[in-house]
Enzyme design. Structure first.
Site, short mmCIF file in Angstrom:
data_model
loop_
_atom_site.label_atom_id
_atom_site.label_comp_id
_atom_site.label_asym_id
_atom_site.label_seq_id
_atom_site.Cartn_x
_atom_site.Cartn_y
_atom_site.Cartn_z
N LYS A 1 1.06 -1.22 -0.29
CA LYS A 1 0.52 -0.13 0.56
C LYS A 1 0.55 1.58 0.07
O LYS A 1 1.73 1.55 0.58
CB LYS A 1 -0.82 0.23 1.32
CG LYS A 1 -2.48 0.61 1.13
CD LYS A 1 -2.32 2.25 0.59
CE LYS A 1 -2.04 2.84 1.74
NZ LYS A 1 -1.45 4.21 1.11
N GLU B 1 9.05 1.79 11.45
CA GLU B 1 10.26 2.74 11.02
C GLU B 1 9.42 4.22 10.87
O GLU B 1 8.77 4.83 10.10
CB GLU B 1 10.83 2.22 9.64
CG GLU B 1 11.47 1.46 8.94
CD GLU B 1 12.84 1.30 9.59
OE1 GLU B 1 13.07 1.81 10.00
OE2 GLU B 1 13.22 -0.49 9.84
N CYS C 1 13.57 11.20 7.50
CA CYS C 1 13.60 10.48 8.72
C CYS C 1 14.66 10.67 8.93
O CYS C 1 14.88 10.66 10.00
CB CYS C 1 12.75 9.36 8.46
SG CYS C 1 14.20 8.12 7.16
N GLU D 1 9.56 16.85 15.19
CA GLU D 1 9.15 16.24 14.22
C GLU D 1 8.97 17.48 13.08
O GLU D 1 7.71 17.47 13.02
CB GLU D 1 9.46 14.76 13.45
CG GLU D 1 9.78 14.82 12.03
CD GLU D 1 9.18 13.43 11.60
OE1 GLU D 1 8.49 12.70 11.71
OE2 GLU D 1 10.32 12.49 11.13
#
Ligand code: NAD
Length: 483
Positions: free
Chosen positions: A161, A235, A269, A370
């Site tokens: 996906k 992750e 990331c 973040e």
């Protein structure tokens, strides 16, 4: 089955409609998982020799390489990243696929003959089953290839996906996999938003789920996967620091700090979105960082001069700019940037000027959260202990970078950092052999390397007695029931 609706994709650098993806439903996921289940339970893929699987994966790697310019163009357009970065992603995808092909030939367990004389223990390593792979939008083809070839090498069958913003390269790689000789039903793709992702995480016929995305979604995926207690690897987000000591090669460190945060528009990331710089060099170093940030060319992905591209969608642009305001409200000084870029080259796109925030306190939101954009938060430190405390003082633990020429310091600090990856005198670097993953809220499990391969396998212990055994259930000395 055809999806019931569609999701338009507008290029973030121009606003033009560039793709339309099927809006997959739970129904579509069910059909895809059914196909993968049948291919796993009855099909040839898990039963083939490792060498045969490797041959298919090597053909796939060659086909990805042969179609690199198309794949890079699709990712550059849909992500809004500079084309040359997208080309690097595709080269990385080829390397990962070739490396994983090698692992298919090396899949093995172990044998124990050192227990009782008549005991042999076989530890088999077998494919885990049907793997669900959910990917984000920032490195569509690269992150797919951090998962897909490893799952296939292990003998799993797969349902992918991809992100609803950037599905084209995944669909293209699936087409190439069929051309490479992957049997029917082994690789299935369902496009769409979070709903089919959720359905995949919940599905009880999925044995292992590998997710890359935000920590917020990762928690939902973990929750959804409890239906059948499938194995989950996550992750997730990060808040990496570049730690610059006064004994670093400061030219290298300058390059690395600027690259580390502005690479991929900061939508990365492992983006080194915090700069921790030693007080003794801070003022001079920061002046150079701000100058370098101002020299970066922000613009169209297909302009070879572009260093920094567009934000992925309008809501994300707003979020990034909002963080700059919050940073200033909480005491930071905007040294450069901090605004949307406008003007002839930028009007139709979602561009943010590379931004440097100085004087960021460790309790400020821009230090801890973040941002996922081209925003660097700067904090000064006195000594190595303080640098480690600051680096570790966030909920994330994905990566950090050390800039120093003192090997003792590098090793001491490297060991003390709570992150799955530490870069030394380089940044956003690595190799397919190196396992990648997070400490703390940055994730669970690893991808790439031998460890990443093993996420897609199960161990089975076969305990063998070669002599007759009597009375082992404490039923006395009489003959065993099977005698
Ligand atoms: P996201 O979490 O919004 O989406 C990731 C994927 O999950 C997409 O395919 C999305 O459709 C799907 N999804 C959304 N809701 C879902 C649900 N409830 N159940 C299952 N799937 C669902 O992340 P994003 O915005 O695409 O990517 C950015 C994030 O990804 C950042 O936080 C970044 O740090 C992280 N990231 C991590 C790594 C890593 O390796 N650790 C790599 C790249 C990106």
């Amino acid at each position: 089955m055809e999806p019931t609706g569609s999701i338009p994709r507008r290029a973030p650098a121009t606003g033009e409609l560039v793709a339309e993806f099927g809006a997959g439903t739970a129904h579509d996921v069910n059909a895809a998982v059914g196909a993968a289940r049948t291919a796993f339970d009855e099909g040839p893929w898990p039963r083939m020799s490792g060498l045969s699987r490797a041959e298919v994966l090597l053909r796939l790697a060659d086909l990805i390489a042969a179609n690199a310019s198309l794949l890079a163009r699709l990712d550059a357009e849909e992500v809004g990243k500079p084309l040359r970065l997208a080309e690097g992603d595709i080269a990385g995808a080829v390397g990962l696929t070739r490396y994983a092909a090698g692992l298919a030939t090396q899949m093995h367990g172990s044998t124990y003959t050192n227990h009782d004389a008549d005991f042999t223990g076989l530890v088999l390593r077998q494919p885990a089953g049907v793997a669900g792979l959910i990917t984000p939008w920032n490195f569509p083809a690269l992150i797919l290839c951090q998962k897909l070839p490893f799952a296939l090498a292990a003998g799993c069958t797969v349902v992918v996906k991809p992100s609803e913003f950037t599905s084209s390269s995944t669909l293209e790689i699936a087409r190439l996999a069929a051309e490479a000789g992957l049997p029917d039903g082994v690789l299935n793709v369902v496009t769409g938003d979070g709903q089919p992702g959720q359905a995949l995480a919940e599905h009880t016929a999925v044995d292992v789920l590998s997710f890359t995305g935000s920590t917020v979604t990762g928690r939902k995926v973990l929750d959804a996967s409890k239906t059948n207690l499938k194995r989950v690897s996550l992750e997730l987000g990060g808040k990496a620091a570049s730690i610059v000591f006064d004994d670093a090669d400061l030219d290298d460190a300058l390059d690395g700090v600027v690259y580390g945060v502005f690479f991929n528009q900061g939508e990365c990331c492992v983006s080194a979105s915090r700069l921790l710089v030693q007080e003794s060099i801070a003022d001079e170093f920061l002046e150079k960082v701000a100058e370098a940030a101002e020299r970066l060319r922000v613009g169209q992905p297909f302009d070879p001069a572009t260093d920094v591209g567009a934000m992925i969608h309008p809501g994300h642009l707003e979020k990034v700019l909002q963080y700059v305001s919050v940073g200033a409200q909480q005491g930071a000084t905007v040294l450069t940037g901090g605004h949307r870029l406008t003007g002839p080259a930028h009007d139709d796109g979602l561009f943010v000027a590379p931004t440097v925030l100085d004087g960021v306190r460790p309790d400020a939101r821009v230090f801890r959260e973040e941002i996922f954009g081209p925003v660097l938060s700067v904090t000064r430190f006195g000594d190595a202990d303080e640098a480690v405390r600051l680096a570790n003082g966030v909920e994330y633990g994905l990566a950090n970078t050390i800039w120093s020429k003192d090997i003792d310091k590098v090793l001491d600090v490297g060991k003390a950092l709570q992150s799955g990856t530490v870069y030394v005198n380089t940044t956003i670097d690595g190799a397919p052999q190196m396992p990648f993953g997070g400490y703390k809220a940055s994730g669970v499990g690893r991808e790439m390397g031998q460890a990443g391969f093993e996420e897609f396998t199960e161990l089975k212990s076969i305990n063998i007695r070669t002599g007759k055994r009597r009375g082992t259930l404490g039923l006395g000395a009489g003959p065993a029931a099977t005698d």
